[in-house]
Scaffold this motif. Structure first.
Motif, short mmCIF file in Angstrom:
data_model
loop_
_atom_site.label_atom_id
_atom_site.label_comp_id
_atom_site.label_asym_id
_atom_site.label_seq_id
_atom_site.Cartn_x
_atom_site.Cartn_y
_atom_site.Cartn_z
N ARG A 33 2.24 36.37 9.20
CA ARG A 33 1.85 35.25 9.98
C ARG A 33 0.50 34.43 9.24
NH1 ARG A 33 5.15 34.24 13.72
NH2 ARG A 33 3.55 32.69 14.85
N LEU A 34 0.66 33.03 9.14
CA LEU A 34 -0.42 32.40 8.67
C LEU A 34 -1.65 32.43 9.58
CD1 LEU A 34 -1.34 30.42 6.29
CD2 LEU A 34 -0.43 28.35 7.79
N GLY A 35 -2.81 32.39 8.83
CA GLY A 35 -4.00 32.73 9.82
C GLY A 35 -4.54 31.46 10.39
N ASN A 71 -3.02 27.16 14.62
CA ASN A 71 -2.65 28.40 14.26
C ASN A 71 -3.43 29.34 15.00
OD1 ASN A 71 -0.67 27.43 12.74
ND2 ASN A 71 -1.47 27.87 11.13
N ASN A 125 -2.29 32.10 16.96
CA ASN A 125 -1.91 33.20 16.75
C ASN A 125 -1.84 34.21 18.03
OD1 ASN A 125 -0.50 33.01 13.97
ND2 ASN A 125 -2.89 32.71 13.51
N THR A 165 -4.06 42.59 5.82
CA THR A 165 -4.50 41.28 5.60
C THR A 165 -4.64 41.08 4.30
OG1 THR A 165 -6.28 39.72 6.25
CG2 THR A 165 -6.83 41.86 5.82
N ASN A 214 -6.76 31.32 7.70
CA ASN A 214 -5.63 30.94 6.79
C ASN A 214 -5.81 31.55 5.33
OD1 ASN A 214 -7.68 29.27 6.18
ND2 ASN A 214 -6.25 27.36 6.63
N SER A 257 -4.39 35.54 5.68
CA SER A 257 -3.22 35.91 6.38
C SER A 257 -2.83 37.21 6.50
CB SER A 257 -2.04 35.03 5.96
OG SER A 257 -2.48 33.58 5.96
N SER A 258 -2.00 37.47 7.59
CA SER A 258 -1.74 38.83 7.84
C SER A 258 -0.36 39.15 8.04
CB SER A 258 -2.64 39.32 9.08
OG SER A 258 -3.86 39.08 8.79
N GLN A 283 1.11 33.14 0.10
CA GLN A 283 1.45 32.64 1.43
C GLN A 283 2.22 33.65 2.14
OE1 GLN A 283 -0.12 29.96 2.59
NE2 GLN A 283 -0.99 29.30 0.80
N PRO A 284 2.33 33.61 3.43
CA PRO A 284 3.09 34.52 4.34
C PRO A 284 4.67 34.45 3.98
CG PRO A 284 1.40 33.38 5.65
CD PRO A 284 1.25 32.84 4.21
#
Length: 337
Positions: free
Chosen positions: A42-44, A126, A128, A138, A160, A163-164, A198-199
């Motif tokens: 997931r993008l933060g 975002n 989440n 992360t 972002n 991200s995790s 990036q995720p």
């Protein structure tokens, strides 16, 4: 001389023209599941205004920080204003970089309702909401060297730039072992030669589910424990209890530093051994024995090294903290904050 057929590029998601990738590595993409199939990258969050919504945890009253929440509901019950926030940070692997907190008072009432200066939309995005406060892996988005993947316990929101990846507890530690391994680094560079991770890059990495094994998890947990102890040895950690040189309980400062220096050296050597075991395991799993070695360069071991000058400064800081009542030689941790 490198040779590759056009159809070979299609084996890698996104079909990057990675002509240098070996047939063995290409085969991994066809035989293994992608990480997106066993978890959620997931993008933060983008707060819109970090100066307003973020703080370093030691800039505010510690009693206003809600640590260890496992859901939005439990965060609400704490009545706290600030909550831990993963924001990437410097290159560090396995555990750490827990420095920032975000204003999530009343379930993020302020940040979720602040309008953009244009007045036509909410500034932050975002959020989440289905993922915040859950344990995750992360990573630092920008890195010109190695991939800085870390384990994050429950209780964090994420940025972002931090991200995790979310998955079940059973899969969490084997996936971390893979993402911190040499094969993962090689694969990441083949699908994304830039310095931004990036995720989406993480989601398409091939992962063999046969690596979800108890011995892998046990090794990773040992590594995380060592990195956690290292992080908590300094005042930048909210779990700091006492200066590590004082903790050695030697009769003189010189002896205490020597003991601390040896403990550091032993810890680095042990981490090097464990990380090389981890590399060997995944190199064999991906059939890359002819392409990679398990060796880990010293700069990739992100444990702290003893440094006479820096450790002296930290000792003076701790001494001042004791004098001002923040710490005490009689009790561990924060006394007055």
């Amino acid at each position: 001389l490198k040779t590759a057929k056009p159809d070979d590029f299609k084996k890698i998601p996104g079909s990057p023209i990675a002509y240098w990738v070996s047939n063995t590595l290409r085969q991994a993409f066809t035989e293994a599941k992608c990480l997106k199939d066993i978890g959620e990258p997931r993008l933060g969050m983008a707060t819109g205004n970090n100066d307003v919504h973020l703080r370093l945890w030691y800039e505010i009253s510690f009693h206003k920080i809600g640590i260890g929440c496992d859901s939005r509901e439990s965060a609400l019950l704490t009545k706290c204003k600030w909550f831990p926030y993963n924001k990437g940070g410097q290159f560090r692997r396995w555990y750490g970089n827990n420095e920032f907190v975000v204003n999530w008072e009343n379930d993020g009432e302020l940040i979720r309702n602040t309008l953009h200066p244009s007045g036509d939309r909410i500034w932050a995005h975002n959020f989440n909401l289905d993922y915040i406060f859950k344990p995750s892996l992360t990573f630092t988005a920008t890195s010109s060297s190695y991939f800085g993947i870390r384990y994050s316990t429950k209780g964090f929101l994420f940025d972002n730039k931090g991200s995790s990846y979310f998955t079940t507890e059973e899969k969490m530690f084997p996936v971390l072992a893979f993402l911190a391994s040499k094969p993962a680094t090689v694969i990441l560079k083949s699908i994304n030669p830039t310095i931004e991770f990036q995720p989406g890059n993480i989601s398409i990495l091939p992962f063999f589910e046969k690596m979800i094994k108890n011995d892998v998890s046990i090794r990773v947990k040992s590594i995380i424990t060592a990195y956690c102890l290292d992080w908590d040895s300094y005042e930048i950690s909210w779990d700091f209890t006492e200066n590590p040189i004082i903790r050695t309980q030697q009769s003189s400062l010189e002896q205490a530093f020597s003991t601390w220096q040896q403990q550091n050296a032993d810890a680095v050597a042990e981490m090097k051994r464990l990380e090389e075991e981890n590399n060997k395991l995944f190199i064999e799993a991906y059939g890359l024995q002819d392409e990679l070695t398990p060796d880990v360069p010293d700069e990739q071991i992100t444990l702290t090294r003893a440094d006479r000058e820096k450790d002296s400064q930290r000792l003076v800081s701790y001494a001042l903290g004791c004098m001002m009542g923040r710490y005490s030689l009689d009790e561990p941790g924060l006394i007055y904050a």
